[in-house]
Design an enzyme around this catalytic site. Structure first.
Site, PDB file in Angstrom:
ATOM      1  N   ASN A  97       0.845  -1.203   0.000  1.00  0.00           N
ATOM      2  CA  ASN A  97       0.000   0.000   0.000  1.00  0.00           C
ATOM      3  C   ASN A  97       0.878   1.250   0.000  1.00  0.00           C
ATOM      4  O   ASN A  97       0.874   2.059   0.914  1.00  0.00           O
ATOM      5  CB  ASN A  97      -0.986   0.000   1.171  1.00  0.00           C
ATOM      6  CG  ASN A  97      -0.344  -0.219   2.523  1.00  0.00           C
ATOM      7  OD1 ASN A  97       0.765  -0.722   2.637  1.00  0.00           O
ATOM      8  ND2 ASN A  97      -1.055   0.166   3.569  1.00  0.00           N
ATOM      9  N   ASP A 309       3.179  -6.046  11.767  1.00  0.00           N
ATOM     10  CA  ASP A 309       2.357  -5.069  11.033  1.00  0.00           C
ATOM     11  C   ASP A 309       2.882  -3.659  11.300  1.00  0.00           C
ATOM     12  O   ASP A 309       2.108  -2.714  11.498  1.00  0.00           O
ATOM     13  CB  ASP A 309       0.879  -5.186  11.422  1.00  0.00           C
ATOM     14  CG  ASP A 309      -0.048  -4.455  10.448  1.00  0.00           C
ATOM     15  OD1 ASP A 309       0.433  -3.999   9.394  1.00  0.00           O
ATOM     16  OD2 ASP A 309      -1.250  -4.327  10.749  1.00  0.00           O
TER      17      ASP A 309
END
Length: 431
Positions: A97, A309
């Protein structure tokens, strides 16, 4: 350039070593050439005294966000690698992303090129769909040729079931997993934390666990139908773990990962910390029962991988009202200490079982070479301890961002150094 190195007094663990005996490791031309007691230093050979610390194969985080290209104000590949090295990671897989999204071979190759020369190896994950828009499949085979190791639209799910079916069919032909962000958007939005007692008390819109679970159930069914490999990103609820556990029993090709913060913190932190945006992430922090389920899933093998993450955001982006703050925290630098506290000190997992989650399994899932502490192997090592106390003060943060709920916490266990790509990085605590 590879340089010759002699690591003294370390305790190898894994590959037949039990972590109890101090040994020396000689590295020549980037490979382990000798493992023995009392190795004498050669002329011109660098010396590093591991002083009783453990030595394992290099750790890997298969789920990070390094933000480059496009969001370099949050993190760059260089600063992300610096953060990873401080946390003990020698390899990472970075999510797509970015801007432009990592949906073509040229962006994959750009990321690999930017990471050249770093001690931390960076493996790009390509998009499932063009521009992560969820409509048409990206150029998977071409991205694999460029060095992509998996496919994901992380940050958003692959929402269309037909698109996900085709993605699993294509990726299975390439021998690569689809890593899906498991979220039914109609059920989850506009949630800002876990839906439950705390969100009700605080008057915040919540995201229920079922928003994650329904998408996982769909993906398990599609994986079974297509024979593809679905990897469940950042799992966070008890029912989700149960779904994956049953799918594995049924022989479906599904794997999963859990973030360190999801087996440590609960949604009560939002209230305790008075809406501190550094406890806002997605999936959100869940309940104490969910935390316990994450630990149970790690212990019985349902959950394959521990990840972070790692999601950097600039200070000005996080210093807003809770509902307007972006989701995500940095995690590379604190994951080991959290793991020591919640899994090792509590004896939920042994040291060897933990290392399987951060050395072996992520690489098996991504079909990468697993580093070994063995003569003749390329040297890819993490040197670490499980008992050093230290404070994670803001001045010790190596990431470009500071969005961590663990700032100023006293932690236990630290990575002392890494060796990879012919480079030794020594993690002095204040520099």
């Amino acid at each position: 350039m590879n340089h010759d190195l002699l690591i003294k007094n370390g305790k190898p663990v894994g590959n037949g070593y039990d972590g109890k005996t101090s040994l020396d490791i000689r590295i020549k031309d980037g490979k382990i050439s000798e493992i023995s007691e009392a190795i004498v230093q050669n002329d011109g050979e660098e010396l590093f005294d591991a002083a009783g610390n453990y030595i394992s194969g290099g750790w890997m985080d298969m789920h990070v966000h390094f933000r480059e290209p496009g969001f370099e104000h949050k993190e760059t590949i260089e600063t992300g690698c610096r953060s990873a090295a401080f946390g003990g990671f020698t390899e990472v897989a970075c999510m797509p992303n970015t801007k432009p999204a990592t949906h073509t071979r040229d962006v994959v190759e750009y990321i690999r090129k930017k990471a050249e020369g770093e001690a931390v190896s960076v493996h790009p994950i390509g998009c499932v769909t063009k521009d992560r828009a969820g409509k048409s499949i990206a150029e998977m085979a071409d991205m694999k040729k460029g060095g992509a190791v998996a496919f994901s639209d992380d940050g958003d799910p692959v929402y269309n079931s037909q698109v996900m079916r085709v993605a699993l069919e294509y990726s299975s032909m390439l021998g690569m997993p689809i890593i899906n962000h498991e979220e039914d958007l109609e059920l989850s939005r506009p949630g800002h934390m876990n839906e439950g007692e705390v969100s009700t008390r605080l008057g915040l819109d919540g995201t229920p666990g079922i928003a994650e679970e329904t998408m996982i159930a769909r993906d398990i069914l599609l994986a079974g139908f297509t024979g593809g490999h679905v990897h469940v990103a950042h799992i966070s609820t008890r029912k989700a773990v149960d779904l994956v556990r049953q799918a594995k029993k049924d022989g479906i090709n599904v794997t999963t990962e859990v973030c360190a913060h999801h087996f440590d913190l609960t949604d009560e932190e939002v209230e305790k910390r008075k809406f501190d945006t550094n406890v806002k992430m997605h999936p959100p922090l869940r309940t104490a029962d969910d935390v316990e389920a994450m630990i149970e899933g790690l212990a019985d093998g349902t959950i394959d991988v521990i990840c972070t993450d790692h999601a950097p955001h600039a200070v000005e982006e996080k210093e807003v009202e809770f509902i307007y703050a972006p989701n995500g925290i940095i995690g590379l630098e604190t994951a080991w200490s959290i793991t020591v506290k919640r899994l090792l000190q509590t004896r939920k997992l042994s040291l060897e079982e933990i290392l399987e989650k951060i050395v072996i399994k992520p690489r098996e899932i991504l079909t990468l070479d697993v580093p070994e502490v063995a003569i003749g192997e390329r040297a890819n090592l993490t040197i670490f301890n499980t008992d050093e106390s230290w404070v994670y003060s803001p001045k010790r943060v190596r990431s470009k961002s500071r969005n961590s709920p663990y700032l100023n916490d006293k932690l236990t266990g630290r990575a002392i150094a890494i060796y990879n790509n012919g480079k030794l990085v020594v993690n002095t605590i204040d520099g």
